[in-house]
Motif scaffolding. Structure first.
Motif, PDB file in Angstrom:
ATOM      1  N   ALA A  92     -48.986  55.803 -26.096  1.00  0.00           N
ATOM      2  CA  ALA A  92     -49.864  55.578 -27.245  1.00  0.00           C
ATOM      3  C   ALA A  92     -49.272  54.572 -28.225  1.00  0.00           C
ATOM      4  N   GLN A  93     -47.964  54.366 -28.157  1.00  0.00           N
ATOM      5  CA  GLN A  93     -47.297  53.480 -29.103  1.00  0.00           C
ATOM      6  C   GLN A  93     -47.065  52.075 -28.558  1.00  0.00           C
ATOM      7  N   LEU A  94     -47.565  51.814 -27.360  1.00  0.00           N
ATOM      8  CA  LEU A  94     -47.360  50.504 -26.734  1.00  0.00           C
ATOM      9  C   LEU A  94     -48.642  49.673 -26.746  1.00  0.00           C
ATOM     10  N   PHE A  95     -48.499  48.416 -27.080  1.00  0.00           N
ATOM     11  CA  PHE A  95     -49.629  47.497 -26.991  1.00  0.00           C
ATOM     12  C   PHE A  95     -49.115  46.125 -26.580  1.00  0.00           C
ATOM     13  N   PRO A  96     -49.546  45.602 -25.447  1.00  0.00           N
ATOM     14  CA  PRO A  96     -50.394  46.270 -24.476  1.00  0.00           C
ATOM     15  C   PRO A  96     -49.692  47.448 -23.815  1.00  0.00           C
ATOM     16  N   CYS A  97     -50.459  48.305 -23.176  1.00  0.00           N
ATOM     17  CA  CYS A  97     -49.901  49.497 -22.544  1.00  0.00           C
ATOM     18  C   CYS A  97     -49.360  49.112 -21.169  1.00  0.00           C
TER      19      CYS A  97
END
Length: 252
Positions: A92-97
């Motif tokens: 949930a804390q990664l972008f992009p995943c």
């Protein structure tokens, strides 16, 4: 011989679950997404607006009891539990995943196989969909999988969430929330509380009474457990950066 008409089949809706009971969902038969539908292009869900709203759906799936993988196969993950939620919190804390397996191993303290199993659970419950499936080329660097964080259609149905497709030419997974049934608001508020919690990191599995030389040296030098973006994901076209999962409390 005269023909006898067969009796009509009457579909009786299942009783609606109480909004006070997050762990009971009686209106849906089950939740299992086959591998062919675990891609963004084939998913029936919609893309989550952010990591926080996605975690609301994660907690709903965890408490619903709808995921029964043993009905579909005899091996692999057995249930959706706290450890799967722990892995989801990292995603949930990664972008992009686009998490590397080794990164999740370091962050969660799980084995490589366990991390892969929990990613499988998230795909089979419709919470993750492949955008790019990771590959390993002989003699070259591994390519990490990239995922879309998804909201399953079962979540929308259970909470009475209404969605609308604002762009007729856009894919169905881009539909947005337009409202929520009054009966689902209290449950949504409880899921929002759960989504705002932070999961405590597992303790290091050290059996010796005295700390190792490496840990003592690290403590003296002020080494922390955070890892760099380079170590987080295996190489892709663009870098990965982490973003906060905190957000608004509107329906995902």
């Amino acid at each position: 011989m005269s023909a006898v008409a067969a009796p009509a089949v009457v579909m009786v809706p299942a009783p609606r679950p109480s909004v006070d009971d997050v762990d009971t969902v009686a209106v849906l038969p089950g939740l299992f997404v086959p591998e062919a539908s675990q891609w963004l292009s084939t998913s029936s869900g919609r893309i989550a607006g952010d990591g926080y709203s996605w975690m609301q759906a994660v907690h709903w799936v965890a408490g619903s009891g709808l995921y029964k993988p043993r009905r579909h196969r005899t091996h692999g993950p057995r249930s959706f539990g706290p450890t799967t939620v722990r892995v989801a919190l990292e995603l949930a804390q990664l972008f992009p995943c686009r998490p590397g397996i080794e990164y999740l191993v370091r962050r969660t303290g799980l084995s490589k196989r366990s991390v892969q199993n929990h990613l499988q659970i998230l795909r089979e419950t419709g919470l993750l969909a492949w955008i790019v499936k990771g590959t390993r080329v002989s003699g070259g660097p591994a390519q990490a999988s990239e995922f879309a964080r998804m909201i399953p259609t079962e979540f929308d149905a259970a909470l009475g969430i209404r969605t609308v497709q604002r762009d007729e030419d856009a894919p169905a997974y881009t539909r947005a929330v337009s409202g929520i049934a009054e009966a689902g608001r209290e449950l949504m508020a409880k899921l929002a509380q759960k989504a705002s919690r932070k999961v405590r990191k597992p303790r290091s599995k050290t059996s010796s009474k005295a700390p190792s030389k490496a840990s003592v040296k690290g403590a003296e030098q002020g080494v922390v457990t955070a890892v760099s973006d380079e170590a987080r994901c295996t190489p892709m076209q663009v870098g990965t950066s982490a973003v906060s999962s905190a957000g608004t409390t509107y329906p995902p």
